[in-house]
Scaffold this motif. Structure first.
Motif, mmCIF file in Angstrom:
data_model
loop_
_atom_site.group_PDB
_atom_site.id
_atom_site.type_symbol
_atom_site.label_atom_id
_atom_site.label_comp_id
_atom_site.label_asym_id
_atom_site.label_seq_id
_atom_site.Cartn_x
_atom_site.Cartn_y
_atom_site.Cartn_z
ATOM 1 N N GLU A 46 -4.320 63.691 -12.447
ATOM 2 C CA GLU A 46 -3.447 64.693 -11.413
ATOM 3 C C GLU A 46 -2.568 65.413 -12.902
ATOM 4 O O GLU A 46 -0.830 65.579 -12.959
ATOM 5 C CB GLU A 46 -2.133 63.617 -11.097
ATOM 6 C CG GLU A 46 -3.359 62.272 -10.083
ATOM 7 C CD GLU A 46 -2.116 61.898 -9.061
ATOM 8 O OE1 GLU A 46 -0.867 61.889 -9.732
ATOM 9 O OE2 GLU A 46 -2.176 61.793 -7.668
ATOM 10 N N TYR A 250 6.205 64.774 -4.362
ATOM 11 C CA TYR A 250 4.460 64.952 -4.519
ATOM 12 C C TYR A 250 4.014 63.753 -3.740
ATOM 13 O O TYR A 250 4.604 62.190 -4.519
ATOM 14 C CB TYR A 250 4.147 65.516 -5.930
ATOM 15 C CG TYR A 250 2.262 65.512 -6.599
ATOM 16 C CD1 TYR A 250 2.208 66.819 -5.279
ATOM 17 C CD2 TYR A 250 2.539 64.846 -7.102
ATOM 18 C CE1 TYR A 250 0.105 66.448 -5.930
ATOM 19 C CE2 TYR A 250 0.929 64.600 -7.198
ATOM 20 C CZ TYR A 250 0.566 65.268 -6.812
ATOM 21 O OH TYR A 250 -1.599 65.555 -7.330
ATOM 22 N N GLU A 251 2.850 63.511 -3.279
ATOM 23 C CA GLU A 251 2.783 62.492 -2.743
ATOM 24 C C GLU A 251 3.408 60.937 -2.487
ATOM 25 O O GLU A 251 3.712 60.072 -2.327
ATOM 26 C CB GLU A 251 1.661 61.751 -3.438
ATOM 27 C CG GLU A 251 0.277 62.560 -4.401
ATOM 28 C CD GLU A 251 -0.670 61.534 -5.438
ATOM 29 O OE1 GLU A 251 0.171 61.135 -5.327
ATOM 30 O OE2 GLU A 251 -1.511 62.810 -4.882
ATOM 31 N N GLU A 304 -2.502 69.970 -6.774
ATOM 32 C CA GLU A 304 -3.418 70.050 -5.378
ATOM 33 C C GLU A 304 -3.965 71.040 -5.541
ATOM 34 O O GLU A 304 -5.236 70.449 -4.256
ATOM 35 C CB GLU A 304 -1.628 70.166 -4.188
ATOM 36 C CG GLU A 304 -0.830 68.816 -4.325
ATOM 37 C CD GLU A 304 0.501 70.131 -3.805
ATOM 38 O OE1 GLU A 304 1.325 68.913 -2.812
ATOM 39 O OE2 GLU A 304 0.616 71.552 -3.160
#
Length: 312
Positions: A46, A250-251, A304
């Motif tokens: 990531e 994020y997430e 992303e």
């Protein structure tokens, strides 16, 4: 017929062909496993790779994480009023007839400047009425030929100092104290001062009055102006703080983006105290690390996008 063609050479060739086919299938599966493993490993990282030129072009700013103060504030509202100690109501010293008036409503005067001349009824001598302070004439009740005694002739105020009167409601009263710092704001104007007085409200409405004295050297502020006031009610130093602009979701986690060389990666953080600019980081980040503080959403979008491309 089968026995006729299944000779030893043919049988050996069949075995070799079968073994080669099995090796090919194994190689194909091994290659696919390797690809999936590499893809999974890349996704787990990531990260975003952005060089300095691209970061500068997109105004991606970074800063070193450090300790600092977190300030808790309360917003109060009110308006600007004249300063009582900088306002004077000018009267005649002796009853008499006004012979001459030298200033008009709205004029700016200096301390000691002659405002009017009056002929005394008792001595028949003419004396001058002068300005007790420098400022503006905001009221005038004097005209030549009028007979005066104790009434106010002029009201002069110095607007280089003004007051803000702020409403403090019951839910705020326990937190608001004299000497607390306030930042007054009206449109694009801003000035800093402290609460000078806390007074009861004589109108019977359920709030107190916090009075704030402030300087107005450029005469930009004026009586009647509506203001808001960020009032500092608590301040404490924390070991790690980051600007609010550094935070992203994020997430389903609150993260910041750490920069290591030309690589940016997400880092989940646990937050604590917060004010209008900064928030305390309880875990997930250490002082000295470099994080993205401006346009961090671009880093999030890049990661992303990269994850979406590898999922196909």
């Amino acid at each position: 017929m089968i026995k006729r063609y299944l000779t030893l050479p043919n049988f050996l060739m069949l075995i070799v062909f079968f073994m080669c086919a099995m090796l090919s299938v194994k190689a194909v599966f091994a290659d696919e496993d390797k690809h999936e493993h590499e893809h999974a490993g890349h996704h787990d990282e990531e990260v975003a790779h952005i060089d300095e030129d691209m970061a500068s072009l997109n105004a991606i700013s970074t800063a070193i994480v450090s300790s600092g103060d977190i300030s808790k504030t309360i917003t109060l509202y009110g308006d600007v009023t004249l300063s009582p100690e900088h306002t004077s109501h000018v009267t005649a010293r002796f009853a008499g007839r006004i012979t001459r008036v030298y200033v008009e409503y709205g004029d700016t005067v200096k301390k000691g400047q002659v405002l009017a001349s009056i002929e005394s009824n008792s001595s028949l001598q003419t004396y001058n009425v002068t300005a007790p302070l420098s400022g503006s004439v905001i009221a005038k009740h004097a005209n030549a030929g009028e007979v005066v005694s104790e009434q106010t002739l002029f009201t002069i105020t110095d607007t280089s100092t003004l007051w803000a009167e702020l409403k403090v409601f019951p839910s705020q009263a326990s937190l608001i104290k004299a000497k607390q710092t306030v930042i007054l704001q009206s449109d694009d104007m801003q000035t800093r001062s402290v609460i000078s007085q806390l007074l009861p409200n004589t109108s019977g409405e359920p709030f107190r009055i916090a009075r704030v004295k402030f300087k107005n050297p450029d005469d930009d502020w004026f009586p009647g102006l509506l203001v808001s006031a960020q009032t500092l009610v608590d301040k404490r130093e924390v070991n790690v703080r980051v600007p609010l602009s550094a935070l992203q979701q994020y997430e389903n986690k609150t993260v910041v983006f750490i920069k290591e060389g030309g690589v940016y990666k997400s880092q989940p953080v646990e937050l604590g105290l917060q004010d209008n600019q900064f928030v305390e980081v309880l875990s997930g980040l250490n002082a000295g690390q470099q994080i993205v503080t401006e346009n961090s959403y671009l880093i999030k979008a890049d990661i992303e996008k990269d994850g979406a491309e590898h999922s196909h």
